[in-house]
Scaffold this motif. Structure first.
Motif, PDB file in Angstrom:
ATOM      1  N   ILE A  91       0.840  -1.199   0.000  1.00  0.00           N
ATOM      2  CA  ILE A  91       0.000   0.000   0.000  1.00  0.00           C
ATOM      3  C   ILE A  91       0.873   1.246   0.000  1.00  0.00           C
ATOM      4  O   ILE A  91       0.633   2.190  -0.749  1.00  0.00           O
ATOM      5  CB  ILE A  91      -0.972   0.000   1.203  1.00  0.00           C
ATOM      6  N   GLN A  92       1.913   1.236   0.828  1.00  0.00           N
ATOM      7  CA  GLN A  92       2.823   2.377   0.903  1.00  0.00           C
ATOM      8  C   GLN A  92       3.495   2.625  -0.447  1.00  0.00           C
ATOM      9  O   GLN A  92       3.580   3.766  -0.917  1.00  0.00           O
ATOM     10  CB  GLN A  92       3.876   2.139   1.995  1.00  0.00           C
ATOM     11  N   VAL A  93       3.958   1.559  -1.095  1.00  0.00           N
ATOM     12  CA  VAL A  93       4.602   1.686  -2.407  1.00  0.00           C
ATOM     13  C   VAL A  93       3.601   2.212  -3.439  1.00  0.00           C
ATOM     14  O   VAL A  93       3.934   3.077  -4.263  1.00  0.00           O
ATOM     15  CB  VAL A  93       5.205   0.336  -2.852  1.00  0.00           C
ATOM     16  N   GLU A 123       0.451  -2.768 -12.748  1.00  0.00           N
ATOM     17  CA  GLU A 123       1.881  -3.063 -12.719  1.00  0.00           C
ATOM     18  C   GLU A 123       2.271  -3.763 -11.420  1.00  0.00           C
ATOM     19  O   GLU A 123       3.201  -4.557 -11.398  1.00  0.00           O
ATOM     20  CB  GLU A 123       2.710  -1.785 -12.866  1.00  0.00           C
ATOM     21  N   MET A 124       1.535  -3.485 -10.361  1.00  0.00           N
ATOM     22  CA  MET A 124       1.867  -4.028  -9.042  1.00  0.00           C
ATOM     23  C   MET A 124       1.117  -5.328  -8.725  1.00  0.00           C
ATOM     24  O   MET A 124       1.668  -6.209  -8.078  1.00  0.00           O
ATOM     25  CB  MET A 124       1.578  -2.992  -7.969  1.00  0.00           C
ATOM     26  N   VAL A 125      -0.134  -5.419  -9.162  1.00  0.00           N
ATOM     27  CA  VAL A 125      -0.975  -6.577  -8.848  1.00  0.00           C
ATOM     28  C   VAL A 125      -1.611  -7.089 -10.134  1.00  0.00           C
ATOM     29  O   VAL A 125      -2.273  -6.341 -10.835  1.00  0.00           O
ATOM     30  CB  VAL A 125      -2.091  -6.199  -7.836  1.00  0.00           C
ATOM     31  N   SER A 134       8.655  -2.821  -6.559  1.00  0.00           N
ATOM     32  CA  SER A 134       9.605  -1.726  -6.674  1.00  0.00           C
ATOM     33  C   SER A 134       8.913  -0.479  -7.221  1.00  0.00           C
ATOM     34  O   SER A 134       8.425  -0.481  -8.358  1.00  0.00           O
ATOM     35  CB  SER A 134      10.764  -2.115  -7.588  1.00  0.00           C
ATOM     36  N   ARG A 135       8.882   0.554  -6.414  1.00  0.00           N
ATOM     37  CA  ARG A 135       8.271   1.813  -6.834  1.00  0.00           C
ATOM     38  C   ARG A 135       8.946   2.348  -8.093  1.00  0.00           C
ATOM     39  O   ARG A 135       8.287   2.814  -9.017  1.00  0.00           O
ATOM     40  CB  ARG A 135       8.372   2.825  -5.691  1.00  0.00           C
ATOM     41  N   ASP A 136      10.265   2.287  -8.139  1.00  0.00           N
ATOM     42  CA  ASP A 136      11.007   2.815  -9.284  1.00  0.00           C
ATOM     43  C   ASP A 136      10.673   2.070 -10.576  1.00  0.00           C
ATOM     44  O   ASP A 136      10.564   2.682 -11.640  1.00  0.00           O
ATOM     45  CB  ASP A 136      12.507   2.776  -9.013  1.00  0.00           C
ATOM     46  N   GLU A 137      10.504   0.744 -10.494  1.00  0.00           N
ATOM     47  CA  GLU A 137      10.130  -0.036 -11.681  1.00  0.00           C
ATOM     48  C   GLU A 137       8.736   0.339 -12.177  1.00  0.00           C
ATOM     49  O   GLU A 137       8.501   0.448 -13.368  1.00  0.00           O
ATOM     50  CB  GLU A 137      10.189  -1.539 -11.389  1.00  0.00           C
ATOM     51  N   VAL A 138       7.813   0.522 -11.254  1.00  0.00           N
ATOM     52  CA  VAL A 138       6.453   0.894 -11.642  1.00  0.00           C
ATOM     53  C   VAL A 138       6.444   2.279 -12.264  1.00  0.00           C
ATOM     54  O   VAL A 138       5.809   2.500 -13.307  1.00  0.00           O
ATOM     55  CB  VAL A 138       5.496   0.831 -10.427  1.00  0.00           C
TER      56      VAL A 138
END
Length: 166
Positions: A91-93, A123-125, A134-138
């Motif tokens: 959630i934080q990311v 991208e995350m789920v 990874s926030r940077d990858e998203v």
């Protein structure tokens, strides 16, 4: 497995709803969101962000993990196979990704740019499973999608009217 991802405001208005359980019809999903909202709205800020044994969900073994940010509440409905702390981190990311994407995300960003919010979440789920943490990858992926959407992709070579590359 992640059963659903919900973003609701403090009034209970749905700003995002992704349900990964196909057997739940849309009208039932909306009722479930209201039940989830009632379950977390009455909880004070001094309580933890986990609601175990949420029996109103149609499938058994359901937990609610949520986090409040200003006027928005980010909610993940999961089963017991998911780590509660890992979901809190996810959630934080997700929020940090949205914050960087929209430069201080607010509720209006979610309303007017729902496609970008959906893409960040996808991208995350994927299909109820965590795909990227990874926030940077998203953010990189979102930037690439923006380039493609605006026609500024640098790798595309020009094509002449005959259909052959120049």
């Amino acid at each position: 497995m992640i059963k659903s991802v919900i973003i609701i405001n403090t009034s209970g208005k749905i700003r995002l709803l992704n349900c990964y359980e196909n057997q739940i019809p849309l009208n039932i999903q909306q009722e479930l969101v209201m039940k989830v909202y009632r379950a977390i709205a009455k909880r004070g800020d001094d309580l933890c962000n986990f609601v175990d044994g949420f029996t109103d969900w149609p499938t058994p073994d359901t937990r609610i993990i949520y986090r409040r940010y200003a006027t928005l509440c980010f909610v993940f409905v999961v089963d017991s196979s998911e780590s509660q702390l890992a979901i809190l981190d996810l959630i934080q990311v997700f929020v940090e990704t949205l914050d960087r994407t929209f430069e201080n995300v607010c509720e209006l960003d979610l309303i007017f740019h729902s496609d970008k919010v959906q893409h960040a979440l996808m991208e995350m789920v994927m299909g109820g499973m965590v795909a990227e943490t990874s926030r940077d990858e998203v953010i990189r992926s979102l930037a690439e999608m923006n380039k493609l959407g605006s026609g500024k992709a640098g790798s595309a070579s020009p094509i002449s009217s005959s259909g052959y590359h120049r």
